[in-house]
Structure formats: C-alpha cells, structure tokens
Enzyme design. Structure first.
Site, PDB file in Angstrom:
ATOM      1  N   LEU A 206      40.642  46.798  30.057  1.00  0.00           N
ATOM      2  CA  LEU A 206      39.590  45.777  29.995  1.00  0.00           C
ATOM      3  C   LEU A 206      38.515  46.114  31.017  1.00  0.00           C
ATOM      4  CD1 LEU A 206      41.586  42.413  30.008  1.00  0.00           C
ATOM      5  CD2 LEU A 206      40.423  43.439  28.055  1.00  0.00           C
ATOM      6  N   HIS A 207      37.277  46.173  30.585  1.00  0.00           N
ATOM      7  CA  HIS A 207      36.212  46.415  31.561  1.00  0.00           C
ATOM      8  C   HIS A 207      34.882  45.805  31.153  1.00  0.00           C
ATOM      9  CE1 HIS A 207      35.214  49.449  28.595  1.00  0.00           C
ATOM     10  NE2 HIS A 207      34.022  49.511  29.125  1.00  0.00           N
ATOM     11  N   ARG A 208      34.838  45.197  29.955  1.00  0.00           N
ATOM     12  CA  ARG A 208      33.549  44.711  29.480  1.00  0.00           C
ATOM     13  C   ARG A 208      33.106  43.501  30.322  1.00  0.00           C
ATOM     14  NH1 ARG A 208      31.129  47.193  26.126  1.00  0.00           N
ATOM     15  NH2 ARG A 208      32.842  48.528  25.519  1.00  0.00           N
ATOM     16  N   ASP A 282      39.127  46.141  25.259  1.00  0.00           N
ATOM     17  CA  ASP A 282      37.776  45.747  24.859  1.00  0.00           C
ATOM     18  C   ASP A 282      36.870  46.969  24.831  1.00  0.00           C
ATOM     19  OD1 ASP A 282      37.351  46.214  27.548  1.00  0.00           O
ATOM     20  OD2 ASP A 282      36.798  44.149  28.037  1.00  0.00           O
TER      21      ASP A 282
END
Ligand code: UD1
Length: 363
Positions: A206-208, A282
């Site tokens: 997850l990094h968005r 994501d």
C-alpha cells in the site's frame, strides 16, 4: 549512429526499462542506448537493488532530485534533465509509466524538439485526483510514439484525438521481465529467509496517497488485516511513505501474524507474490504481475487504469470502504474464477517489438 536515452525515476520503472535495454543490444551497431535515473526514488531498496537484480548498467546520468512536493520534484527533474539533453543531443527519449519523472522528462524533450516515445501509453483511470492520471494524460498528448499494453489504451488514445499512426499495440514490458527473470525468481530464498516455507500467507502493498496519507484510514485498513491474520500470515513490505504515516500514528500494529518488512527487491518480491494465497494492493503494476502469475489480487481502489486485469485476469477492485476489506477478501477467495487468462501480447516480447519499431522509425 542514433542515440536514445531512456528515463527511469521510481521503482515501477526499472522492470519496464530493463527489457528495452536488453533488446537494444541487438542493434548496438546502429543505436547507443543510455539510461538516465532522475533520482525520484533514491533509497537502496527502492532503487539500487533493482539495478543489480535486473542486470541494468549503472545509469549513464543520475539527476539526484530526491523527494519534494509534486511541483518541486517535477521542476527539479526538468531543470536537470534539460542539461543532459543539451549536452547529449539524443535522437529520442523513451519514458515509461506514469510517475513524475515520466511527464517531466517528456516535457523537456518535446520543447527541445527531441522525439519522445511513451511506453505504457493510453492507460486511464478517469480519476484526475490521481497524480499519475495527470502524468499519463499529458505525456500522451505530447509524445510522438505511443506504445500500448492493452486494448483499452488504444481506445482511450483514439478518444483523445491521437492519430492512429502514433499508436502501437505491443504488449507489456513488465511481463517481459517476468518471463525473463522467472528462473532466477524460482531460485530466490526469500521464503526461507522470512520463515514462510509451506505457510499460507497474503502479500500486501500500500502506498497510494489516498489510502495511506491519513493515519485514520491506515488504522482502519490494519484493523481489517487483523481479521485476515486470524487465518493467514500477512507479509507487508512497507513503502517509506506508508511507514512514516504508520509510525507517527501511535497505532499498535504489532500482531503475531504480521510480517512488516522494508521494501524488497524485484526477484524476492515476485517470488513472494508467486507463492502467496492472494495479494492485497493499491499498486498499478502489481495488478498486472498478479494477472500474469494467476495469483488472486484484491485492489484497494475504486478504479483501475488497467481494466484488462479485471476483465481477463485475476484482479478484483474492492473499492475503498475500508471496513469491508476482510469480508471482500474471504468472499473473493471463496468464489475464485478458474478461467483467468494472460492478456494478448503479454508474451515476453514487447520490448523486442518496441525496439524494432523505433529502429525503423528513426531511419
Ligand atoms: C511514486 C509514483 C507512483 C508509484 C510509486 C511507486 C509519482 C507521482 N508517484 O510514488 O506512481 O506507484 O512511486 O513506489 O511519481 N521516499 C523515500 N525513499 C525513496 C523514495 C521515496 O523515503 O527512495 C519517501 C519520501 O518521503 C517521499 C515519499 O516516499 O516524500 C513519496 O515518494 P514519491 O517519489 O514522491 O512518491 P511515491 O509515493 O513513491
């Protein structure tokens, strides 16, 4: 002799440029192919490890721009890349993907009258709150040659008024890397190293910004992971951006079934994915990699610029109602479709098609 400079900046770029660099070796009498790293990503495990594993040469130019606001980062890349182009006077610049380096370098090249090829053109999420969507739209408007990975890309470009003769459906260089490195991936020892042998586990990335920048969202997501962790281990190589928010949130994210590790290199990461029960992400690229590897992928987004991964592949968009993640996860695993297929031209030969076409166009 013609000169081409390919740009990489951030983690998802390296595995797209590596096969292109390799494919150009065949034309070494006609083409000098050089690599420029903007330095958008700079941590060893966000950058250097990928060059080593993907057998890329040291970048010929390193701009060292680092982090900053979008405008700052984009502007710094432009200033530094212009110097490279003025010195080197290449015949063509290749940009890949949708990161800030992609639009920054395209803009500089086009204004200097240098041709630009965009690899992975035409993808659209139709969500302009995503910085990548702006990068995609603008890059495709100004690039000269648009190399497309999936059929939606052709339609999108046509709808935006791009003439047919600029559009080339060539497949996906990301899958070129999967095909090429698979023997090396199979030999990776990462499962032993993480003590995951014969374990059922889920890989998470997850990094968005929309998911991770607000700590309250991240905490809700982790509460759902705790439910999944009752049944499966959660292996989460955590992006620096996500780690910062999580650590400053004060939230207790310890759990016997959570394995939260620093970002890992390409070979180990794909090995993890390939042996997992499912992936929750994501990311854009991972939707494609899981489709290629036929591993169930749940995407924590409301839209995807890669619709073919949901249509033919294993990808399922579960949206951003965070409180439903565990529910959606178990529902999906219980109703897995068994007929997923690898999209057309994701056959390991996209870079060969791209380089052959460029050599022809530059004549
Ligand atoms: C960028 C891309 C995104 C891509 C992602 C893959 C844009 C607009 N976004 O997002 O499309 O999916 O890369 O990872 O180009 N940081 C470090 N070390 C690094 C790199 C970043 O600590 O080597 C931290 C910095 O605090 C930085 C933050 O991560 O501010 C975000 O980095 P940035 O390059 O701005 O965007 P990403 O979120 O990585």
């Amino acid at each position: 002799m013609k000169k081409i400079i390919s740009v990489v900046g951030a983690r998802p770029n390296y595995m797209k440029v590596a096969p292109i660099h390799r494919a150009f070796q065949k034309y070494s009498k006609e083409i000098t192919h050089l690599i420029c790293h903007t330095g958008q990503h700079y941590d060893v495990n966000m950058s250097k490890i990928f060059f080593e594993e993907l057998e890329l040469p040291e970048p010929h130019f390193y701009l060292g721009v680092g982090s900053g606001s979008h405008s700052e980062q984009t502007a710094k890349i432009m200033i530094e890349f212009e110097k490279v182009l003025l010195n080197e006077k290449p015949d063509l610049v290749i940009v890949v993907g949708d990161v800030n380096s992609t639009i920054a370098c395209s803009l500089v090249a086009v204004k200097l009258g240098i041709k630009v090829a965009h690899v992975e053109a035409g993808l659209r999420s139709f969500d302009r709150s995503m910085p990548e969507e702006i990068n995609r739209l603008l890059t495709d408007q100004i690039a000269d040659y648009l190399f497309v990975t999936e059929k939606s890309g052709i339609e999108n470009l046509k709808n935006e008024g791009i003439p047919d003769e600029k559009i080339f459906f060539v497949g996906n260089t990301m899958s070129d890397s999967l095909v090429y490195y698979l023997p090396k991936i199979d030999k990776s020892q990462i499962l032993n190293e993480l003590n995951l042998l014969n374990e059922k586990y889920v890989v998470v990335t997850l990094h968005r910004p929309s998911n991770v920048d607000k700590s309250e969202n991240l905490i809700r997501i982790f509460e759902e992971f705790k439910k999944i962790a009752e049944k499966y281990k959660i292996v989460f190589p955590i992006h620096p951006r996500t780690k910062k928010v999580l650590q400053s949130s004060g939230y207790d994210y310890s759990h016997p079934n959570f394995l939260i590790v620093d970002p890992i290199g390409y070979i180990s990461f794909i090995k993890l994915v390939k042996n997992s029960i499912a992936v929750i992400t994501d990311s854009g690229g991972i939707q494609e990699e899981t489709t290629f590897l036929k591993i169930p992928c749940l995407t924590l987004r409301d839209n995807t610029e890669r619709p073919i991964t949901a249509e033919l592949g294993t990808n399922k968009l579960i949206g951003t109602q965070y409180d439903k993640i565990a529910l959606e996860f178990f529902k999906y695993l219980n109703s897995l479709k068994t007929d997923s297929t690898i999209p057309p031209l994701w056959d390991g030969k996209a870079a060969e098609r791209i380089t052959a076409k460029l050599v022809e166009l530059l004549k």
